[in-house]
Write a protein that holds these residues in place. Structure first.
Motif, PDB file in Angstrom:
ATOM      1  N   MET A  69       0.811  -1.220   0.000  1.00  0.00           N
ATOM      2  CA  MET A  69       0.000   0.000   0.000  1.00  0.00           C
ATOM      3  C   MET A  69       0.848   1.275   0.000  1.00  0.00           C
ATOM      4  SD  MET A  69      -2.785  -1.593  -0.340  1.00  0.00           S
ATOM      5  CE  MET A  69      -3.925  -0.224  -0.334  1.00  0.00           C
ATOM      6  N   GLU A  70       0.208   2.405   0.368  1.00  0.00           N
ATOM      7  CA  GLU A  70       0.885   3.701   0.257  1.00  0.00           C
ATOM      8  C   GLU A  70       1.690   4.091   1.493  1.00  0.00           C
ATOM      9  OE1 GLU A  70      -3.295   4.583  -1.598  1.00  0.00           O
ATOM     10  OE2 GLU A  70      -2.442   3.156  -0.174  1.00  0.00           O
ATOM     11  N   ASN A  84       4.421  -0.903   2.556  1.00  0.00           N
ATOM     12  CA  ASN A  84       4.570  -0.320   1.221  1.00  0.00           C
ATOM     13  C   ASN A  84       5.636  -1.013   0.375  1.00  0.00           C
ATOM     14  OD1 ASN A  84       6.704   0.603   2.723  1.00  0.00           O
ATOM     15  ND2 ASN A  84       6.507   2.751   2.119  1.00  0.00           N
ATOM     16  N   THR A  85       6.199  -2.108   0.877  1.00  0.00           N
ATOM     17  CA  THR A  85       7.189  -2.875   0.125  1.00  0.00           C
ATOM     18  C   THR A  85       6.861  -4.363   0.187  1.00  0.00           C
ATOM     19  OG1 THR A  85       8.688  -3.273   1.982  1.00  0.00           O
ATOM     20  CG2 THR A  85       8.986  -1.195   0.772  1.00  0.00           C
ATOM     21  N   THR A  86       7.382  -5.089  -0.773  1.00  0.00           N
ATOM     22  CA  THR A  86       7.222  -6.542  -0.761  1.00  0.00           C
ATOM     23  C   THR A  86       7.900  -7.140   0.466  1.00  0.00           C
ATOM     24  OG1 THR A  86       7.359  -6.443  -3.180  1.00  0.00           O
ATOM     25  CG2 THR A  86       7.458  -8.618  -2.176  1.00  0.00           C
ATOM     26  N   GLY A  87       9.058  -6.597   0.809  1.00  0.00           N
ATOM     27  CA  GLY A  87       9.799  -7.101   1.959  1.00  0.00           C
ATOM     28  C   GLY A  87       9.000  -7.034   3.250  1.00  0.00           C
ATOM     29  N   PRO A 128       1.491  -7.822  -4.892  1.00  0.00           N
ATOM     30  CA  PRO A 128       2.094  -6.485  -4.875  1.00  0.00           C
ATOM     31  C   PRO A 128       1.456  -5.527  -5.878  1.00  0.00           C
ATOM     32  CG  PRO A 128       3.748  -8.213  -5.151  1.00  0.00           C
ATOM     33  CD  PRO A 128       2.416  -8.826  -5.404  1.00  0.00           C
ATOM     34  N   ASP A 129       1.628  -4.248  -5.608  1.00  0.00           N
ATOM     35  CA  ASP A 129       1.190  -3.176  -6.508  1.00  0.00           C
ATOM     36  C   ASP A 129       2.441  -2.510  -7.075  1.00  0.00           C
ATOM     37  OD1 ASP A 129       0.612  -0.291  -7.160  1.00  0.00           O
ATOM     38  OD2 ASP A 129      -1.439  -0.939  -6.731  1.00  0.00           O
ATOM     39  N   ALA A 130       2.631  -2.614  -8.400  1.00  0.00           N
ATOM     40  CA  ALA A 130       3.843  -2.098  -9.035  1.00  0.00           C
ATOM     41  C   ALA A 130       4.039  -0.608  -8.782  1.00  0.00           C
ATOM     42  CB  ALA A 130       3.792  -2.369 -10.542  1.00  0.00           C
ATOM     43  N   GLY A 131       2.950   0.150  -8.772  1.00  0.00           N
ATOM     44  CA  GLY A 131       3.062   1.587  -8.542  1.00  0.00           C
ATOM     45  C   GLY A 131       3.441   1.939  -7.118  1.00  0.00           C
ATOM     46  N   ASN A 132       2.831   1.238  -6.165  1.00  0.00           N
ATOM     47  CA  ASN A 132       3.109   1.529  -4.757  1.00  0.00           C
ATOM     48  C   ASN A 132       4.533   1.148  -4.362  1.00  0.00           C
ATOM     49  OD1 ASN A 132       0.485   2.412  -4.629  1.00  0.00           O
ATOM     50  ND2 ASN A 132      -0.292   0.633  -3.517  1.00  0.00           N
ATOM     51  N   ILE A 133       4.998  -0.013  -4.847  1.00  0.00           N
ATOM     52  CA  ILE A 133       6.372  -0.400  -4.489  1.00  0.00           C
ATOM     53  C   ILE A 133       7.394   0.479  -5.215  1.00  0.00           C
ATOM     54  CG2 ILE A 133       5.769  -2.758  -3.822  1.00  0.00           C
ATOM     55  CD1 ILE A 133       6.919  -3.746  -6.477  1.00  0.00           C
ATOM     56  N   GLN A 137      15.011   5.047  -1.547  1.00  0.00           N
ATOM     57  CA  GLN A 137      16.248   4.841  -2.310  1.00  0.00           C
ATOM     58  C   GLN A 137      16.744   3.395  -2.268  1.00  0.00           C
ATOM     59  OE1 GLN A 137      19.199   7.936  -1.988  1.00  0.00           O
ATOM     60  NE2 GLN A 137      17.715   9.244  -2.972  1.00  0.00           N
ATOM     61  N   HIS A 138      15.838   2.491  -2.655  1.00  0.00           N
ATOM     62  CA  HIS A 138      16.240   1.108  -2.864  1.00  0.00           C
ATOM     63  C   HIS A 138      15.740   0.660  -4.236  1.00  0.00           C
ATOM     64  CE1 HIS A 138      12.246   0.448  -0.727  1.00  0.00           C
ATOM     65  NE2 HIS A 138      12.055  -0.247  -1.849  1.00  0.00           N
ATOM     66  N   ASP A 139      16.203  -0.476  -4.717  1.00  0.00           N
ATOM     67  CA  ASP A 139      15.837  -0.965  -6.038  1.00  0.00           C
ATOM     68  C   ASP A 139      14.503  -1.697  -5.978  1.00  0.00           C
ATOM     69  OD1 ASP A 139      15.934  -3.379  -8.154  1.00  0.00           O
ATOM     70  OD2 ASP A 139      17.097  -1.683  -8.926  1.00  0.00           O
ATOM     71  N   VAL A 140      13.550  -1.268  -6.808  1.00  0.00           N
ATOM     72  CA  VAL A 140      12.205  -1.829  -6.755  1.00  0.00           C
ATOM     73  C   VAL A 140      12.194  -3.314  -7.108  1.00  0.00           C
ATOM     74  CG1 VAL A 140      11.616  -1.194  -9.154  1.00  0.00           C
ATOM     75  CG2 VAL A 140       9.799  -1.454  -7.450  1.00  0.00           C
TER      76      VAL A 140
END
Length: 281
Positions: free
Chosen positions: A156-157, A162-165, A183-188, A196-199
């Motif tokens: 989610m937001e 807000n992350t898969t992790g 997962p939501d591609a836009g939210n992650i 500042q991490h790699d999606v």
């Protein structure tokens, strides 16, 4: 020839005034394989969980007439009625919505139910709200196990999930074959930019636990109603990663915002995402 993947359409991309037959026909005409039904926080949509046999029959007849199934369900009503809310009555309402949504999914032949990853949305996240959330998610997993329905957390937001992790942590705590991640591609993407991490590294943390992927466009700090290919979501990169992780079900998430050419937007979302998915297939 066997399909390599399926792509669904979020129900709220279409005019709410359309009948079930019209919605399913619209999705089919725009090239979709299935529709994702929405149980949102409006009374109209929440009341769907109490629909009678005749109403369910009407939907199933529309499915058979159009040849397009309702393949998944988004229970976004659990934003307003949060599973971790300090108010016991709100938590009871949330659990009623969750259980009856899963039971409705069984009756309509829906196999996947998505729940939002919020302990609480309208309020402050605390140790207490997180405790209630985990308790209720464990109950939802038991309902899903009983009914044979896959339930997936949507990322989610807000910072809670807000992350898969972060979703993986709760999936591991519950440890059920029927509770996974959607997962939501836009939210992650927004979370990756903000923190500042790699999606794609984040998405890869969900390996073996991903049941589908929402394809949604966003911009930094903007999570809704961004037209496809006008934001910053790296769809090609994300789809490539998701495909390598075994994801074969995708849903384009967009909203009808009152534009005259709303159907054109739906068809464009399908065509642009299918182009990328076909490269993987």
């Amino acid at each position: 020839m066997m399909k390599k993947y399926e792509i669904g359409l979020y129900e709220k991309a279409m005019r709410n005034t359309l009948s079930w037959s019209e919605k399913l026909r619209c999705a089919k005409e725009c090239g979709y394989d299935y529709m994702e039904m929405c149980i949102d926080a409006t009374d109209e949509k929440i009341n769907r969980i109490f629909m009678n046999t005749a109403e369910k029959k009407e939907i199933m007849e529309a499915v058979f007439q159009t040849g397009l199934p309702i393949g998944s369900m988004s229970v976004s009503a659990l934003t307003k009625y949060a599973l971790g809310d300090p108010d016991e009555e709100i938590r009871k309402k949330a659990m009623q919505i969750a259980e009856k949504s899963i039971e409705l999914a069984v009756d309509l032949g829906v196999r996947t139910v998505m729940i939002p990853g919020y302990d609480i949305y309208f309020g402050e996240s605390t140790i207490e709200t997180k405790k209630y959330f985990l308790e209720n998610v464990k109950k939802i997993a038991e309902i899903a196990e009983r009914e044979g329905i896959l339930v997936g957390f949507e990322t989610m937001e807000n910072n809670f999930m807000n992350t898969t992790g972060k979703a993986v942590q709760y999936v591991n705590m519950v440890d059920s074959a029927y509770l996974k991640i959607y997962p939501d591609a836009g939210n992650i993407t927004n979370a990756a930019v903000e923190n500042q991490h790699d999606v794609c590294e984040d998405l890869s943390l969900g390996k073996g636990k991903l049941i589908a992927l929402h394809l949604k466009e966003t911009k930094p700090g903007i999570f809704r109603e961004v037209p496809f290919l006008t934001g910053h979501v790296q769809f090609e990169k994300i789809i490539n990663t998701a495909w390598d992780l075994g994801v074969r079900r995708y849903v384009t998430e967009l909203w009808d915002v009152g534009k005259e050419n709303w159907k054109e937007d739906i068809c464009f979302a399908n065509q642009s995402m299918r182009t990328l998915l076909d490269r993987e297939a």
